[in-house]
Design a protein around this motif. Structure first.
Motif, mmCIF file in Angstrom:
data_model
loop_
_atom_site.group_PDB
_atom_site.id
_atom_site.type_symbol
_atom_site.label_atom_id
_atom_site.label_comp_id
_atom_site.label_asym_id
_atom_site.label_seq_id
_atom_site.Cartn_x
_atom_site.Cartn_y
_atom_site.Cartn_z
ATOM 1 N N ASN A 237 0.814 -1.223 0.000
ATOM 2 C CA ASN A 237 0.000 0.000 0.000
ATOM 3 C C ASN A 237 0.845 1.270 0.000
ATOM 4 N N ASP A 238 2.031 1.208 -0.597
ATOM 5 C CA ASP A 238 2.969 2.331 -0.643
ATOM 6 C C ASP A 238 3.304 2.600 -2.105
ATOM 7 N N ILE A 239 2.883 3.762 -2.612
ATOM 8 C CA ILE A 239 3.063 4.046 -4.032
ATOM 9 C C ILE A 239 4.533 4.112 -4.411
ATOM 10 N N ALA A 240 5.389 4.557 -3.496
ATOM 11 C CA ALA A 240 6.823 4.582 -3.795
ATOM 12 C C ALA A 240 7.354 3.174 -4.003
ATOM 13 N N LYS A 241 6.828 2.213 -3.243
ATOM 14 C CA LYS A 241 7.248 0.824 -3.410
ATOM 15 C C LYS A 241 6.706 0.243 -4.712
ATOM 16 N N VAL A 242 5.517 0.677 -5.124
ATOM 17 C CA VAL A 242 5.007 0.230 -6.422
ATOM 18 C C VAL A 242 6.000 0.597 -7.510
ATOM 19 N N VAL A 243 6.431 1.863 -7.488
ATOM 20 C CA VAL A 243 7.352 2.355 -8.511
ATOM 21 C C VAL A 243 8.665 1.588 -8.474
ATOM 22 N N ALA B 72 -0.777 8.883 -8.514
ATOM 23 C CA ALA B 72 0.666 9.063 -8.392
ATOM 24 C C ALA B 72 1.479 8.054 -9.186
ATOM 25 N N ILE B 73 0.836 7.378 -10.115
ATOM 26 C CA ILE B 73 1.524 6.322 -10.856
ATOM 27 C C ILE B 73 1.837 6.731 -12.288
ATOM 28 N N ALA B 74 1.466 7.946 -12.681
ATOM 29 C CA ALA B 74 1.561 8.367 -14.080
ATOM 30 C C ALA B 74 2.988 8.304 -14.611
ATOM 31 N N ALA B 75 3.965 8.783 -13.839
ATOM 32 C CA ALA B 75 5.341 8.810 -14.331
ATOM 33 C C ALA B 75 5.867 7.397 -14.589
#
Length: 343
Positions: free
Chosen positions: A72-78, A101-104
């Motif tokens: 549940n951490d968008i930075a970890k998704v990236v 926050a996943i666009a880039a």
């Protein structure tokens, strides 16, 4: 249908018939593997989704790298997606909980010509090959309609909202609010934002009950996160009254996990919308492999009871999510009932 043949020709046959399995795990007709990021493993729904993924992969699904978990951490998704592509992933399956926050990351994957399947959530920006999710606005509308009718168009309702930075949280909340305003204007709705966190939901619901002990209904946007904390709180406050009894708080949930079905059977909650964890896994892998093969799709009805619709930056396969009540809770077609039988 599941074909158990091997070789490149068999793979082609399987893909032509739109089946998920049929090629041995570890092989891919396109010569690439799929990278899969789990969004979280702290709810029963996502744990069930992972079980279905692993089962499909073990039983002849497409070649995949070991699953990652972004917690549940968008930075970890990236970072997880970057690691998966570094390891050779040629298609990505993800479920970003922060859809803004996943666009880039999606832009980088597009530049590398790596197809992306987004499960359960639809990114706000960025190109995707396919989104696999249910119609989340329908979740809010069906939940509103059920509560409104059960309460006779009057009363007070608590809405345990998901994360409003997520398209799912926004869709369910906006649709629920619009439906209530239009169809049941005499019902007062208390919107409680929770960030999909059970402890936040419980704390806010406790404060609401202190202010308004006459609460008549609750809409839980995610049973996997909210069910147990909500039931524990109601039991502590002596408000967990069986359905059909005076003082019962009418509760509808979204997810369709086994615990929700058990709660319906026990009269603790009244209904849920069954979010298809099994189909999410099945069609996430199907579309990922189709992306590796360069297959294209068009809007319209599918052969598996859903509809593909055009979205801003791609396509979305909107899978069915049926309403479950005491009258249908034992339906063998519900994935949670199938899951229980396998235990």
């Amino acid at each position: 249908m599941r074909l158990r043949t091997t070789g490149a020709a068999a793979c082609a046959v399987v893909l032509a018939t739109a089946a998920l399995a049929g090629c041995n795990r570890g092989s891919s007709a396109a010569g690439g593997k799929i990278g899969i990021d789990m969004p979280r493993t702290d709810t029963d729904f996502w744990n069930s989704y992972q079980q279905y993924l692993e089962k499909d992969l073990d039983q002849g699904g497409p070649a995949a790298l070991p699953l990652s978990n972004s917690q549940n951490d968008i930075a970890k998704v990236v970072s997880n997606v970057q690691a998966l592509t570094d390891q050779g992933a040629k298609a990505i399956v993800m479920a970003p909980q922060d859809t803004g926050a996943i666009a880039a990351a999606l832009q980088r994957l597009e530049e590398k010509k790596i197809p992306v399947v987004s499960v359960d959530t639809r990114p706000d920006e960025g190109k995707v090959y396919m989104v696999v999710r249910a119609d989340n606005r329908a979740y809010g509308e069906k939940s509103c309609d059920y509560l409104g009718r059960k309460l006779g168009g009057r009363g007070r309702v608590a809405e345990l909202q998901g994360d409003l930075s997520s398209i799912n949280g926004r869709d369910r909340s906006e649709a629920f609010a619009a439906c209530m305003k239009k169809k049941f204007p005499k019902i007062t709705v208390h919107e409680l934002a929770t960030d999909w966190k059970g402890e936040v939901a419980s704390g806010k619901l406790q404060s609401l009950l202190a202010q308004h002990p006459d609460l008549d209904g609750i809409y839980m946007q995610a049973g996997g996160a909210f069910l147990q904390p909500t039931l524990a709180l109601l039991e502590q406050k002596k408000r967990l009254v069986p359905a059909g009894s005076d003082g019962h708080i009418t509760i509808i949930s979204n997810d369709g996990i086994p615990d929700e079905l058990d709660a319906i059977r026990a009269g603790k909650i009244d209904a849920t919308l069954s979010q298809p964890a099994d189909l999410y896994a099945k069609y996430a892998l199907y579309y990922a492999r189709a992306g590796l093969e360069g297959k294209t799709f068009k809007p319209g009805p599918t052969d598996h009871g859903s509809a593909i619709v055009k979205i801003k930056h791609g396509l979305e396969d909107q899978l069915p999510a049926p309403l479950v009540t005491k009258d249908t809770v034992d339906d063998n077609k519900l994935w949670a009932n199938q899951l229980e039988k396998k235990k």
